[in-house]
Design a protein around this motif. Structure first.
Motif, short mmCIF file in Angstrom:
data_model
loop_
_atom_site.label_atom_id
_atom_site.label_comp_id
_atom_site.label_asym_id
_atom_site.label_seq_id
_atom_site.Cartn_x
_atom_site.Cartn_y
_atom_site.Cartn_z
N ALA A 5 0.80 -1.24 -0.01
CA ALA A 5 -0.11 0.10 -0.02
C ALA A 5 0.93 1.27 -0.12
CB ALA A 5 -0.76 -0.05 1.21
N ARG A 6 0.59 2.16 -0.98
CA ARG A 6 1.26 3.39 -1.11
C ARG A 6 0.86 4.42 0.06
NH1 ARG A 6 1.20 3.71 -7.60
NH2 ARG A 6 2.66 2.04 -7.99
N ASN A 7 -0.45 4.27 0.64
CA ASN A 7 -0.70 5.46 1.30
C ASN A 7 -0.72 4.96 2.76
OD1 ASN A 7 -1.71 7.29 -0.80
ND2 ASN A 7 -3.21 5.71 -1.18
N GLN A 8 0.57 5.23 3.39
CA GLN A 8 0.78 4.89 4.83
C GLN A 8 0.97 6.28 5.50
OE1 GLN A 8 3.84 1.88 5.17
NE2 GLN A 8 3.46 1.35 3.17
N LEU A 9 -0.03 6.42 6.23
CA LEU A 9 -0.23 7.82 6.94
C LEU A 9 0.27 7.80 8.35
CD1 LEU A 9 -3.43 8.98 5.19
CD2 LEU A 9 -1.09 9.34 4.30
N PRO A 10 1.37 8.32 8.88
CA PRO A 10 1.70 8.40 10.36
C PRO A 10 0.75 9.24 11.15
CG PRO A 10 3.33 9.65 9.07
CD PRO A 10 2.22 9.05 8.21
N GLY A 11 0.49 8.73 12.52
CA GLY A 11 -0.41 9.44 13.20
C GLY A 11 -0.18 8.82 14.51
N THR A 12 -1.10 9.48 15.37
CA THR A 12 -1.49 9.03 16.83
C THR A 12 -2.83 8.77 17.30
OG1 THR A 12 0.50 10.62 17.47
CG2 THR A 12 -1.00 9.64 19.34
N ILE A 13 -3.06 7.82 17.88
CA ILE A 13 -4.52 7.39 18.21
C ILE A 13 -5.08 8.55 19.06
CG2 ILE A 13 -6.32 5.84 19.34
CD1 ILE A 13 -4.46 3.46 18.20
N ILE A 27 -7.60 8.55 14.31
CA ILE A 27 -6.35 8.94 14.25
C ILE A 27 -5.90 10.24 13.91
CG2 ILE A 27 -3.98 8.23 13.21
CD1 ILE A 27 -5.43 5.54 12.52
N ALA A 28 -5.12 10.83 14.77
CA ALA A 28 -4.72 12.52 14.45
C ALA A 28 -3.38 12.21 13.39
CB ALA A 28 -4.49 13.13 15.75
N LEU A 29 -3.32 12.74 12.26
CA LEU A 29 -2.14 12.60 11.43
C LEU A 29 -1.30 13.62 11.74
CD1 LEU A 29 -4.50 12.06 8.13
CD2 LEU A 29 -3.35 10.41 9.61
N SER A 30 -0.05 13.28 11.18
CA SER A 30 1.05 14.31 11.47
C SER A 30 0.88 15.60 11.08
CB SER A 30 2.20 13.50 10.94
OG SER A 30 2.53 12.18 11.51
N GLY A 31 0.29 15.58 9.63
CA GLY A 31 -0.05 16.95 9.12
C GLY A 31 -1.26 17.81 9.47
#
Length: 69
Positions: A5-13, A27-31
């Protein structure tokens, strides 16, 4: 772990709302945005998901729709 999967979005629960069978994981995304996933309650337990844990929102789809007003 590597994924195709190309769309791997890092974040925090940010929140986990557990129901009888499924759970809504926010999930709160890094952006700065948020994404919500609905997974099984068993998956929440087996992954050890808790508020504040760092995770990836992995999106695998053959079709992504775009809309405007």
């Amino acid at each position: 772990m590597k994924l195709s999967a190309r769309n791997q979005l890092p974040g925090t629960i940010k929140a986990i709302n557990v129901g009888v069978v499924t759970a809504e994981v926010v999930i709160a995304l890094s952006g700065g945005g948020e994404i919500v996933s609905v997974i099984t309650k068993k998956s929440v337990e087996s992954l050890g998901l808790t508020v504040g844990k760092k995770v990836y929102a992995v999106i695998k789809s053959t079709e992504v729709m775009v809309a405007i007003d």
